[in-house]
Design an enzyme around this catalytic site. Structure first.
Site, mmCIF file in Angstrom:
data_model
loop_
_atom_site.group_PDB
_atom_site.id
_atom_site.type_symbol
_atom_site.label_atom_id
_atom_site.label_comp_id
_atom_site.label_asym_id
_atom_site.label_seq_id
_atom_site.Cartn_x
_atom_site.Cartn_y
_atom_site.Cartn_z
ATOM 1 N N ASN A 113 63.950 -7.392 37.483
ATOM 2 C CA ASN A 113 63.649 -7.035 38.874
ATOM 3 C C ASN A 113 62.481 -6.057 38.884
ATOM 4 O O ASN A 113 62.501 -5.055 38.157
ATOM 5 C CB ASN A 113 64.867 -6.363 39.524
ATOM 6 C CG ASN A 113 64.518 -5.737 40.874
ATOM 7 O OD1 ASN A 113 64.335 -6.440 41.863
ATOM 8 N ND2 ASN A 113 64.386 -4.414 40.910
ATOM 9 N N GLU A 114 61.463 -6.350 39.665
ATOM 10 C CA GLU A 114 60.309 -5.452 39.790
ATOM 11 C C GLU A 114 59.938 -4.882 38.427
ATOM 12 O O GLU A 114 59.846 -3.659 38.242
ATOM 13 C CB GLU A 114 60.566 -4.345 40.833
ATOM 14 C CG GLU A 114 60.805 -4.923 42.222
ATOM 15 C CD GLU A 114 60.745 -3.929 43.373
ATOM 16 O OE1 GLU A 114 60.675 -2.716 43.114
ATOM 17 O OE2 GLU A 114 60.753 -4.386 44.539
ATOM 18 N N GLU B 91 63.395 -10.071 48.176
ATOM 19 C CA GLU B 91 63.611 -8.789 48.871
ATOM 20 C C GLU B 91 62.638 -8.750 50.036
ATOM 21 O O GLU B 91 61.416 -8.756 49.826
ATOM 22 C CB GLU B 91 63.394 -7.591 47.938
ATOM 23 C CG GLU B 91 64.543 -7.372 46.973
ATOM 24 C CD GLU B 91 64.424 -6.085 46.169
ATOM 25 O OE1 GLU B 91 63.875 -5.086 46.664
ATOM 26 O OE2 GLU B 91 64.905 -6.091 45.012
HETATM 27 O O1 AHR Z 1 66.152 -2.695 48.109
HETATM 28 C C1 AHR Z 1 65.920 -1.423 47.586
HETATM 29 C C2 AHR Z 1 65.026 -1.446 46.371
HETATM 30 O O2 AHR Z 1 63.751 -1.898 46.734
HETATM 31 C C3 AHR Z 1 65.416 -2.376 45.256
HETATM 32 O O3 AHR Z 1 66.377 -1.842 44.409
HETATM 33 C C4 AHR Z 1 64.127 -2.567 44.514
HETATM 34 O O4 AHR Z 1 64.048 -3.800 43.855
HETATM 35 C C5 AHR Z 1 63.074 -2.410 45.596
HETATM 36 O O5 AHR Z 1 62.076 -1.562 45.239
#
Ligand code: AHR
Length: 524
Positions: free
Chosen positions: A193-194, A328
């Site tokens: 993730n990211e 997201e």
């Molecule tokens: O949704 C909140 C955060 O936003 C998540 O954990 C992350 O992936 C993003 O930066």
């Protein structure tokens, strides 16, 4: 002086007259041109171990006085069932790259911390089995994000073995001993993730080398879930539109084009929040038309972002084998006063309902490439569907948009032509209207129309090519103010109500209220 004023009034009347006349919009829907399937996965949700997103929001424990099934809130389950949630992304977010799955199985759970989100204690009582039970209760699929940042390929591979193996392995037996003999279905796997940020600050090339290793060894082991039943692997993708994000998408997609048999992906993730300024500065409630128009302007940037990254994907993957998964998205405002700022608690207003509809429309228009999306987040965090406080629960305006859009799940996209006109506030200009249409699996036509203008109704006349309409019914979502919200004490301020639609000569006529989202179905 008096004559001058009268004269001035007449001139202003004359100037405003054309604007009033422009409140009629004609739409043309061409049912014969039904195209790509609007993948139901664009209505996905995201549930991270963050604030009260999981604990209190979903999980209260079997001993709670709050009605629950095996520890999972009954009211939340009932509300989510009605949304037909296609998949839930879990356990994060940033949390995923620090999550060690063994802490969340078995009788003795390991207490850890949640350093990303306030450093609070993480009890790990909601782990793999509880997540899968929750999915079963609401009828949804698992989108599991594995830990690529601080974990190892072996740890992730073993988690998949534990979840998906049908054959007698030690991990399969451990799963059975923990109460689940049959394999779990993992529909989607997020490979980190990211990874360019909280997931490990990796460069595109470094991430690519990890991606190849993880997609090679982290498998769905269930023989019954191969071929077109296979688990889809989603690579970390871009988080914006600057050159660094272009480079990220280029790196992954170029490698995909030249991929070797031993690694593969089915999707590329993209994250894009509507935030305007960082750190988030906009209030989620108690705002006016200026903030309403600024936020909607910002959210419409999703269209350009998708166009930009889709164009790169098209270059390396013209067959569209890799889905763009906006896993997201949503509005990110400043935390509500009095709440823990690390818990990302915000209110959810009519503005958010309109924002949600606009984004869903954008995803639908890109149905051929955007085949997944997960709004952030499902309960109590950011642009939530549901808010809870102990035994209380309230459904947000965004919840109702997702409910009204259920018929669009897996429906065929139908083109709608219209001249939206312009709504202007200060130096912000927006299209006055947005619309999408789709034909569901039973062949019924659905139309979703949003009036962005907070002050003026719009009279709609819709011509339908390819069907003869006999009648139409619909629902509309609006409220007195752009910042109207539902609260525990007043939960019905922003709820859908029936709207009347006229059908004459095969054409649909209706009046859209200012600042509203309307969904109608057409009977032939
Ligand atoms: O949704 C909140 C955060 O936003 C998540 O954990 C992350 O992936 C993003 O930066």
């Amino acid at each position: 002086m008096h004559r001058l004023l009268v004269c001035f009034a007449l001139i202003s009347l004359a100037l405003t007259a054309p604007a009033l006349a422009a409140q009629r919009v004609e739409l043309t829907v061409d049912v014969a041109k039904a195209g790509a399937k609007i993948d139901r996965n664009i209505f996905g949700q995201f549930a991270e171990h963050l604030g009260h997103g999981i604990y209190d929001g979903i999980w209260v424990g079997p001993d709670s006085t709050i009605p629950n099934t095996r520890g999972i809130r009954k009211d939340v389950v009932a509300a989510l069932r009605a949304l037909q949630v296609p998949n839930i992304r879990w356990p994060g977010g940033c949390f995923a790259d620090e999550y060690h799955w063994r802490n969340g199985i078995g009788r003795e759970r390991v207490l850890t911390l949640n350093p990303n989100w306030g450093g609070v204690t993480e009890p790990n009582t909601f782990g793999t089995h509880e997540f899968m039970d929750f999915l079963d209760q609401i009828g949804s699929d698992a989108y599991v994000s594995i830990n690529l940042g601080s974990g190892t390929p072996r740890e992730a591979a073993e988690w998949l073995d534990y979840m998906t193996t049908a054959q007698a392995t030690t991990l399969e037996q451990e799963r059975a001993a923990n109460g689940h003999p049959s394999p779990y279905k993992v529909g989607y796997l997020g490979i980190g993730n990211e990874s360019w940020d909280c997931g490990g600050n990796m460069t595109p090339d470094y991430y690519l080398s990890q991606l190849k290793i993880y997609t090679r060894f982290v498998r769905n082991f269930n023989p019954a879930r191969q071929g077109n039943q296979q688990m889809l692997k989603i690579a970390v993708g871009p988080g914006g539109d600057g050159p660094e994000w272009t480079e990220w998408t280029e790196t992954i997609m170029k490698a995909y084009q030249n991929r070797h048999w031993s690694w593969d992906i089915n999707g590329l993730s993209m994250h894009s929040y509507t935030v305007v300024r960082w750190p988030p500065a906009f209030a989620s409630v108690g705002f006016g038309e200026a903030e309403y128009s600024q936020i909607l302007k910002a959210t419409l940037g999703m269209e350009d972002l998708i166009n930009k990254h889709s164009a790169i994907m098209d270059k390396y993957d013209p067959q569209k084998g890799v889905a763009l998964v906006v896993d997201e998205w949503g509005a990110w405002y400043k935390p509500l006063p009095g709440t823990n700022p690390a818990f990302l608690v915000q209110q959810n207003s009519l503005r958010d309902a309109i924002l949600a509809a606009l984004n869903l429309n954008i995803f639908a228009r890109h149905a051929a490439r955007v085949r997944g999306a997960n709004i952030a987040q499902m309960v109590n965090v950011l642009q939530a569907m549901i808010m809870t406080d102990k035994e209380k629960m309230v459904l947000t305006p965004t919840y109702y948009v997702f409910k009204m859009y259920v018929p669009f799940q897996d429906a065929a996209f139908v083109p709608v032509a219209f001249d939206a006109g312009t709504y202007t506030h200060g130096n912000i200009s927006l299209p006055r209207l947005d619309a999408v249409a789709a034909k569901d699996r039973a062949g019924k036509l659905w139309l979703a129309i949003t009036n962005l203008d907070p002050n003026q109704p719009i009279e709609i006349e819709t011509g339908l090519a390819g069907i003869t309409a006999k009648s139409a019914t619909g629902q509309t979502l609006t409220a007195p103010q752009v910042d109207s919200v539902n609260t525990f004490d007043a939960p019905h301020t922003v709820v859908p109500k029936v709207v009347s639609v006229e059908v004459q000569g095969g054409k649909l006529g209706l009046t859209l209220e200012p600042k509203s989202v309307t969904v109608i179905s057409v009977e032939e």
